[in-house]
Structures are given as structure tokens and as C-alpha cells.
Design an enzyme around this catalytic site. Structure first.
Site, short mmCIF file in Angstrom:
data_model
loop_
_atom_site.label_atom_id
_atom_site.label_comp_id
_atom_site.label_asym_id
_atom_site.label_seq_id
_atom_site.Cartn_x
_atom_site.Cartn_y
_atom_site.Cartn_z
N SER A 60 88.02 23.72 54.37
CA SER A 60 87.40 23.95 55.62
C SER A 60 87.37 23.00 56.60
O SER A 60 86.68 23.18 57.79
CB SER A 60 85.94 24.60 55.30
OG SER A 60 86.11 26.16 54.92
N LYS A 63 88.51 23.85 59.97
CA LYS A 63 87.79 24.44 61.01
C LYS A 63 87.50 23.47 62.21
O LYS A 63 86.98 23.78 63.07
CB LYS A 63 86.39 25.04 60.23
CG LYS A 63 86.74 26.28 59.48
CD LYS A 63 85.65 27.05 59.02
CE LYS A 63 85.70 28.01 58.27
NZ LYS A 63 86.06 27.90 56.68
N SER A 120 80.28 27.68 57.66
CA SER A 120 81.67 27.49 57.35
C SER A 120 82.35 28.89 57.16
O SER A 120 82.94 29.17 56.49
CB SER A 120 82.09 26.74 55.85
OG SER A 120 83.49 26.07 56.22
#
Length: 396
Positions: A60, A63, A120
Site C-alpha cells: 500500500s 497509495k 489504506s
């Protein structure tokens, strides 16, 4: 599987599924080697690294680039904070963590950004990618293009969430440090959002899990990540005593080991002191420590990305401490009794839920994350023994 086809009960199947998922969670992180890099923002150089150019999955941390492009679109007027983004079926079925938005429903850009930063949220990331580029694949190409433009020469993105895509989505610790620098440099106002520990989404308080930010003074963000293939990843920014560092650890074996390694690196490169046990500045409240063995059922916020076994859903059992007339009062009560609840159930998550009664809005102070009624009852008993009212509730 033959036994299941032969007619074993649903309960046995779920138990086996959870056991298999836990094995994947425990063993999956071992697939990745640990690497790290520390960048000194003031001098503009990497002051230390170990395998900093090793190709690894971003999880993640990807992101961070999704957010960079989102902030870019807001700055350029192509997107506004209040714009509504439709969540497609593709986005809605992403594995946790996520906001659990139904297909066809909408979320605001601000909700999507907060969801990506704090919990997340994979569904929010996919929805933003589709909204800005038409598809996750097209957005992945845009992410890779931006990566090249800011100097990330060894990174390739294929989707906005960071969920594993074979061997195609990759990065390095050095590249992720450069991305952290770009976020701070190009979007200083928006970057401050990475310091928020929680946000409220549709009446529920959603808490983050960047624990190092809470326990190491001067750390102001930025992002955690986990998949089976990647292991436990972390990008952190430190601003303290004239030192501004960005550190990245990829492939940690557990969240605790990853956090401790990052803390030791930040201490080493900000003070010159090498330590096995990190020096921790207790300048803000420290959350209840995680158990040494991280089990999926007690860690609903872990981003389970690979292995074919999504994190098992928790049961609907919760405990309610009170229904109060203000959100502030509800939060104060949750903070007060949270340590008691977590002495018997470490994974309990505080939440505030709104309800209306006789035209008045009340704020329910609750804890969720219990695997069964017995666990919720034990936590409630602990509160009652300390003279706090409590009831157990099964939420559908």
C-alpha cells in the site's frame, strides 16, 4: 476439499479457512527480503541504505502515488474535495482493508483521500483511479509516468491500491523515499493529512494503524503497507531538532519488527547513536501495544493482499459503554476505558456510532473486533468490575 464436498458444516469450513489464512499471513511476509533507505532532506542525499535498490513489491505504499496524483488533480482544478466519486463493482469487491462501499454508491474525494491515508482503503483507491483515468490499468500507467518524472527510476505501478499484481508492480526503498519527498515538497498543505490518526466515515470512527507515528516523537507520517508477497512496509518522515529525514523499510517480517527497525534507523541518522532498542519519545499518548504474535482475527486493519485467503470477517459482537449527547464526550469515555478493554482483548477497536432518539442525536461509545460473544462478554465484565456500565450487542 473432499471433506467439505462430503458435507461438513459451514463452521468447520470457516475454521479451516481462517487457519489457512493465518498460515498465509504468518508465512507470506517471509517471501520478501528486508531492505531500507534513509534520505536526508536538508542535504539532499541518502545517508544510509541496505538493499535500497532491491526490487520489491510496494504493497500500500503505492497509495502514496495515488494520493500524489489526486492532489495534483485538485491543484489543477480537475478535481474538487467535494466531488462525488462513484464506486464501481470492481472497486467495491477489493479485499480489505476498505471502506465497504456498495457498488453504485458514491464517496467524496475527501472521504477517498482520508480512507486511503488512514485505513489504506483499497476500494477508495480503485475508485479514484477509475475516476481519474477510466480504469485501474490506465491509472497504473499514469502512476508509472509520474514516478519517472520525480526520479523513481526502478518503480512500476499497475494499480492504485498496491495489491500484488504478479511480478509487475515493483519499487525500491530509495524510490519510495523520493516519493515521500515529492509529496512533502509539492503538496505541503495536503501532506499534513498523513498525520491524522483517524477520521469519521458515515458515523463511524475509523482509526489508522501507523503506530510509529504515535510512539516516536517527531514522526509526522506517512504510510504503512502489507501484502503476503511484500511483507510489512513503512515510509516515515521525521522532523526533530533540525533533522528532516525520510526513511523506508520494505519487507519487514512483522509490523512490530518493521516499526522498531524504522525507529532505530531514525535515531541512528538523527542523533548518530546506533541502538538495538529504539529511543522512543513519549510526547503523545501511546496506543495499547499489539500482541507479539499478530493474528489476522485480531488485526482487521492488515492489508491482506495475496494467498487467496481474504482476512476473515469479524463477528458482529460489540460492547457498548454508553450513549452520550456529544461526540467529544463519547470519545473521552472511549479513551478512558480503552486500556481496560484491551487488557482482555488487545484487538478491540473503539468506534462512535450516531443514533437518533426522540429527536435528539446520541453518540454510542462502542468497541468492536471481538471474535465471538464470549470475548465480548469478558471485556464487558472487566469494565463492570471497574464500575463502568456495559452491554454486549450483536450487530447484523
Amino acid at each position: 476439499m473432499q471433506a467439505f464436498r462430503a458435507g461438513r458444516g459451514v463452521r468447520n469450513f470457516l475454521a479451516a479457512l481462517f487457519a489457512a489464512g493465518s498460515i498465509v499471513l504468518g508465512a507470506g511476509a517471509a517471501l520478501a527480503e528486508t531492505s531500507w533507505a534513509v534520505f536526508d532532506v536538508d542535504s539532499g542525499v541518502f545517508v544510509g541504505e541496505d538493499g535500497g535498490s532491491r526490487i520489491q513489491p510496494p504493497a500500500s505504499l503505492a497509495k502514496m502515488m495515488t494520493l500524489y496524483i489526486t492532489f495534483e488533480a485538485i491543484r489543477d482544478g480537475r478535481l474538487r474535495w467535494e466531488d462525488r466519486v462513484t464506486v464501481s463493482r470492481n472497486a467495491s469487491i477489493k479485499i480489505p482493508t476498505k471502506l465497504w462501499v456498495k457498488p453504485g454508491d458514491t464517496i467524496s474525494v475527501r472521504e477517498a483521500v482520508d480512507g486511503m491515508i488512514v485505513v489504506s482503503a483499497n476500494d477508495a483507491a480503485a475508485a479514484i483511479g477509475e475516476h481519474l483515468a477510466g480504469s485501474e490499468v490506465q491509472f497504473g500507467r499514469l502512476m508509472t509516468q509520474r514516478a519517472r518524472q520525480i526520479g523513481m527510476k526502478d518503480t512500476a505501478f499497475t494499480n492504485p491500491s498496491g495489491l500484488t499484481d504478479g511480478l509487475k508492480q515493483t519499487t525500491t526503498a530509495r524510490d519510495m523515499a523520493l516519493l515521500g519527498l515529492a509529496l512533502q515538497r509539492d503538496f505541503p498543505k495536503e501532506y499534513r493529512l498523513f498525520a491524522q490518526p483517524s477520521f469519521v466515515f458515515r458515523g463511524k470512527l475509523r482509526s489508522g494503524h501507523n503506530n510509529l507515528m504515535y510512539r516516536y516523537g517527531g514522526v509526522d507520517g506517512i504510510k504503512t503497507g502489507y501484502t503476503d508477497a511484500a511483507g510489512y512496509n513503512l515510509a516515515s518522515s521525521l522532523n526533530i531538532n533540525g533533522h528532516h529525514l525520510i526513511g523506508v523499510v520494505l519487507g519487514g517480517k512483522t509490523a512490530r519488527k518493521r516499526d522498531d527497525q524504522m525507529a532505530a534507523l531514525l535515531t541512528r541518522f538523527s542523533t548518530g547513536e546506533s541502538v538495538d532498542t529504539p529511543l522512543v519519545v513519549m510526547n503523545i499518548p501511546v496506543p495499547t501495544p499489539r500482541p507479539a504474535v499478530e493474528i489476522a482475527m485480531h488485526m482487521p486493519e492488515i492489508e491482506q493482499g495475496d494467498g487467496g485467503f481474504p482476512v476473515p470477517s469479524l463477528t458482529g459482537w460489540q460492547i457498548q459503554v454508553a450513549a452520550l449527547p456529544s461526540r467529544g464526550a463519547a470519545q473521552e469515555l472511549l479513551d478512558k476505558v480503552g486500556s481496560l478493554v484491551r487488557t482482555v482483548h488487545t484487538g478491540a477497536l473503539a468506534q462512535i456510532e450516531t443514533t437518533s432518539r426522540s429527536g435528539r442525536t446520541l453518540y454510542r461509545a462502542r468497541f468492536e473486533g471481538f471474535e465471538d460473544q464470549a470475548a465480548a462478554t469478558r471485556a464487558c465484565a472487566m469494565l463492570k468490575s471497574n464500575r463502568h456500565d456495559c452491554i454486549t450487542i450483536e450487530v447484523p
